[in-house]
Design an enzyme around this catalytic site. Sequence first.
Site, mmCIF file in Angstrom:
data_model
loop_
_atom_site.group_PDB
_atom_site.id
_atom_site.type_symbol
_atom_site.label_atom_id
_atom_site.label_comp_id
_atom_site.label_asym_id
_atom_site.label_seq_id
_atom_site.Cartn_x
_atom_site.Cartn_y
_atom_site.Cartn_z
ATOM 1 N N GLY A 10 0.823 -1.217 0.000
ATOM 2 C CA GLY A 10 0.000 0.000 0.000
ATOM 3 C C GLY A 10 0.852 1.258 0.000
ATOM 4 C CB ILE A 12 1.384 4.004 4.965
ATOM 5 C CG1 ILE A 12 0.519 5.282 4.891
ATOM 6 C CG2 ILE A 12 2.288 4.046 6.194
ATOM 7 C CD1 ILE A 12 -0.467 5.458 6.036
ATOM 8 C CE1 TYR A 153 -10.309 3.154 7.698
ATOM 9 C CE2 TYR A 153 -10.529 5.468 8.306
ATOM 10 C CZ TYR A 153 -9.730 4.365 8.040
ATOM 11 O OH TYR A 153 -8.360 4.474 8.117
ATOM 12 C CE LYS A 157 -7.898 1.470 10.030
ATOM 13 N NZ LYS A 157 -6.832 0.479 9.866
#
Length: 315
Positions: A10, A12, A153, A157
């Site tokens: 990805g 990051i 989302y 998380k």
Amino acid sequence: MKIIVTGGAGFIGSHLVRALLKEGHELAVIDELHHYYPPERKKEQLEFAREAGSFVFLKKGLLTDDEEVGLLFKKFRADCVIHLAAIPGVQKSLTAPLEYVDYDIKATVNVLKFSGETNVKHVLFASSSSVYGDLPNSPVKEEMAAGRVVSPYAAAKYGAESFCHAYAALYGFQMTILRFFTVYGPWGRPDMAIPGFIKNLIRNEPITLFGGGTARDYTYIDDCVGGILSAVKSAKGNQVYNLGSAQPISIEKVADTLAGHFPDAKVLRSGRRVGDVNFTWADITKAKRELDYSPRISFEEGIARTVEWAKSYEK
Ligand code: NAD
């Protein structure tokens, strides 16, 4: 150290893998190249990571208790696991919430379980500023997150964070939760605002600002990666850290800074989108004190570097 990075293909992850290789760590990367944005782009990011050295790569999903993933954990015997794999982004979570339960919670539980069963000493989890929800316009400290989420989302998380605490208690590994604040830079995720704006501007197309008066704490990718590296080295016990820049930038300033690079920029305005928060602003006192974290790249410098990269990439 021997380190497993999930989501290493990805945005990051690919920068992190490069930085870890440069520090001499031995790495195994697990990434299914999810189609949230084009897998071809993720292959390019993997190549970008590989420029810094070699690593084991397993193209596998983490949703099931997969035998191959389990085998990799058993054989590799990692000291540390950095779990970045997830479907990110608020907007898609409004239309496909159950995918977020799977990709952001279920996959995390599998990673925690594999880590515990193979005696990993330290697990780091990529969480998000979105867990703070819509707080008033002041810096947020780590303990201010409880019960404020405003999107699936963010809920996923925050739920995954709870599993992290539970599995750290069950297996006794060290747990570090890192809350990232809107990360940008070269290879920036195509669904995010800054990469999207720059792409439009390069093509001479207008950009649309959602929600006048909003502001975000933007973190340049090298600062985010620097914070992760510091956490690998210096984090003690089970802790949660904000990794932001501690400087909210208004959406108007984002447009002005970009206009400095694209003088013909056409800017359109639209209302705030459901699920988006108005304001993010990290209090990074704890990360500074305990991890020696110190973001170095100003917004202007970060944007200049990102624009330069995008112009060469879009050519
Ligand atoms: P990204 O989408 O570029 O990277 C995530 C990677 O995980 C992708 O390569 C994807 O293929 C992989 N992946 C997803 N689910 C998987 C699964 N079940 N099995 C295997 N691989 C899987 O996103 P990013 O921007 O690099 O974000 C990395 C992490 O940081 C994510 O957890 C995200 O939620 C978190 N985060 C990012 C930001 C940001 O501003 N970029 C902000 C806050 C938090």
